[in-house]
Design an enzyme around this catalytic site. Structure first.
Site, PDB file in Angstrom:
ATOM      1  N   LYS A  47       0.843  -1.204   0.000  1.00  0.00           N
ATOM      2  CA  LYS A  47       0.000   0.000   0.000  1.00  0.00           C
ATOM      3  C   LYS A  47       0.876   1.250   0.000  1.00  0.00           C
ATOM      4  O   LYS A  47       2.076   1.173   0.287  1.00  0.00           O
ATOM      5  CB  LYS A  47      -0.890  -0.015   1.242  1.00  0.00           C
ATOM      6  CG  LYS A  47      -0.109   0.079   2.557  1.00  0.00           C
ATOM      7  CD  LYS A  47      -0.981  -0.201   3.765  1.00  0.00           C
ATOM      8  CE  LYS A  47      -0.197  -0.070   5.060  1.00  0.00           C
ATOM      9  NZ  LYS A  47      -0.993  -0.498   6.228  1.00  0.00           N
ATOM     10  N   TYR A  97      19.480  29.973   8.657  1.00  0.00           N
ATOM     11  CA  TYR A  97      18.505  30.927   9.183  1.00  0.00           C
ATOM     12  C   TYR A  97      18.529  30.991  10.705  1.00  0.00           C
ATOM     13  O   TYR A  97      18.511  29.960  11.383  1.00  0.00           O
ATOM     14  CB  TYR A  97      17.094  30.516   8.769  1.00  0.00           C
ATOM     15  CG  TYR A  97      16.826  30.597   7.293  1.00  0.00           C
ATOM     16  CD1 TYR A  97      17.068  31.770   6.578  1.00  0.00           C
ATOM     17  CD2 TYR A  97      16.308  29.499   6.609  1.00  0.00           C
ATOM     18  CE1 TYR A  97      16.806  31.838   5.214  1.00  0.00           C
ATOM     19  CE2 TYR A  97      16.041  29.560   5.247  1.00  0.00           C
ATOM     20  CZ  TYR A  97      16.288  30.731   4.553  1.00  0.00           C
ATOM     21  OH  TYR A  97      16.025  30.782   3.226  1.00  0.00           O
TER      22      TYR A  97
END
Ligand code: PLP
Length: 399
Positions: free
Chosen positions: A40, A268
């Site tokens: 799946k 950052y």
């Protein structure tokens, strides 16, 4: 002007020999029961068609998926093995699945109505697997509804509308092998199978076990087991020591290597400052590709057999690793950094990421996305003959 498009900066390489090997390991643990390979969610992000073929080569004899669309994709690819789909709406039109010979789970009385209707309208006998809720309390027939559904199945079988392949159920605590709920769930499925057989339904192939139960509870295999995560080489419990090989290696290019002076901040927010003069490398994958920003400062990469820590924040497209003050580093732009894989050469694994993130490795391997290409290989060789999707298949274009 050139039409050449540079290759993807980061890659998920899927070793189909590892999948085949893991399937063999599961066949061994299944102690005589059949193995349904659970593929799946695009084989947990590994590629449903090539993984299915590898699992069948390794001795699996059936495939399990969630949706009817997933099942039909496998049939369309020419796979003629048994394929079971277990999650759909009772209001869906399931005629295409019945016509393609897909086995359908029956998780409620309304789903039985749906499948009987499709069998009548197509004139084809539907293969059905009643899905009992033995205690997970998710999908599945309530035990109080079972006697009534059983009578309807007996009638539908006599009428040639359905063939009951067997019963199925799913564990709540399989990754905790000693949990008493497991015994209770097993007992309930045994009872339902006995009731069905007493009413004349043969129910030849019943199944309850996922990977964890397959590896820890061979006595509860019924006639088939349904492993998923172990097929991809990941230990469902964490300490089983089974001979599984992780099939997915997620890696990215080293884009550049540069010097960094003591005290300089990286990425950052400058969440990290160099404690001394050092050398850093820029890695070409970010949170848009499945490298969680939550892993900032908590992930290592492996380059050339050595581990290097991420420093500063993981960005959308890139992150930085500290190569250390050793000016003689051999890491160069163009090298490959392994983000997670088999753990060979001391490299990081999906299980390590999961531990850092407070999640499970299932979520780590299914999260690789964005610009990551997906290539299928046979222990280092490209697998064009087996992947069915060609060489260097790009995600997105392949789905
Ligand atoms: C996903 C799933 C499996 C496989 O579970 P693993 O833990 O990956 O082995 C088996 N059965 C059902 C119903 C599932 O949804």
């Amino acid at each position: 002007m050139s039409a050449i498009v540079p290759p993807a900066p980061c890659r998920a390489e899927i070793d189909l020999d590892a999948v085949e090997h893991n399937a063999r390991v599961l066949v061994r643990h299944a102690a005589g029961a059949r193995v349904m390979a659970v593929v799946k969610a695009d084989a947990y992000g590994h590629g449903a068609v090539p993984v299915s073929l590898a699992a069948l080569r390794g001795g699996a004899t059936a495939l399990g998926v969630t949706t009817i669309a997933e099942a039909l994709e496998l049939r369309s690819a020419g796979i003629d093995a048994e394929i079971l789909a277990w999650l759909y709406q009772a209001s869906d039109d399931v005629r295409a699945a019945v016509e393609a010979g897909i086995d359908l789970a029956i998780p409620s009385p309304a789903h039985l109505d749906t499948v009987l209707e499709a069998a009548r309208r197509t004139g084809r006998r539907a293969r059905v697997t009643p899905k009992l809720d033995t205690g997970l309390n998710r999908s599945g027939i309530l035990l109080e509804d079972w006697p009534n559904i059983l009578e309807r199945l007996v009638a539908a079988t006599a009428g040639g509308l359905v063939e009951v392949t067997g019963l199925m159920a799913h564990f709540a605590h399989a990754d905790d092998p000693g949990n008493p709920v497991i015994d209770q769930q097993v007992a309930r499925l045994h009872e339902c199978v006995a009731q069905a057989r007493a009413r004349g339904l043969e129910c030849p192939v019943n199944h309850h076990a996922n990977s964890a139960a397959t590896l820890t509870r061979p006595q509860d295999a019924f006639e088939m087991v349904r492993p998923g995560i172990a097929l991809y080489g990941l230990d469902p419990v964490g300490n089983l020591g089974a001979d599984l090989v992780p099939a997915m290696t997620f890696s990215a290019d080293v884009l550049m290597v540069k010097r960094l002076a003591q005290g300089e901040g990286v990425s950052y927010g400058h969440t990290w400052h160099a404690p001394h003069d050092t050398t850093v490398a820029l890695i070409a994958a970010g949170y848009a590709d499945g490298v969680w920003r939550l892993l900032s400062g908590r992930l290592d990469v492996e380059i050339g057999g050595r581990r290097y820590p991420n420093v500063g924040r993981v960005c959308m497209d890139q992150f930085v690793v500290d190569l250390g003050s050793d000016a003689g580093t051999t890491v160069r732009a163009g090298d490959t950094a392994v983000l997670f894989g088999t753990g060979a050469y001391g490299g990081p694994t999906a299980a390590e990421w999961a531990d850092e993130l407070g999640t499970i490795h299932y979520e780590v391997v299914t999260a690789v996305r964005g610009r990551a290409s997906r290539n299928h290989v046979l222990r280092g060789r490209r697998a064009a003959d087996h992947s069915g999707t060609g060489i260097g298949e790009q995600r997105g274009s392949a789905r």
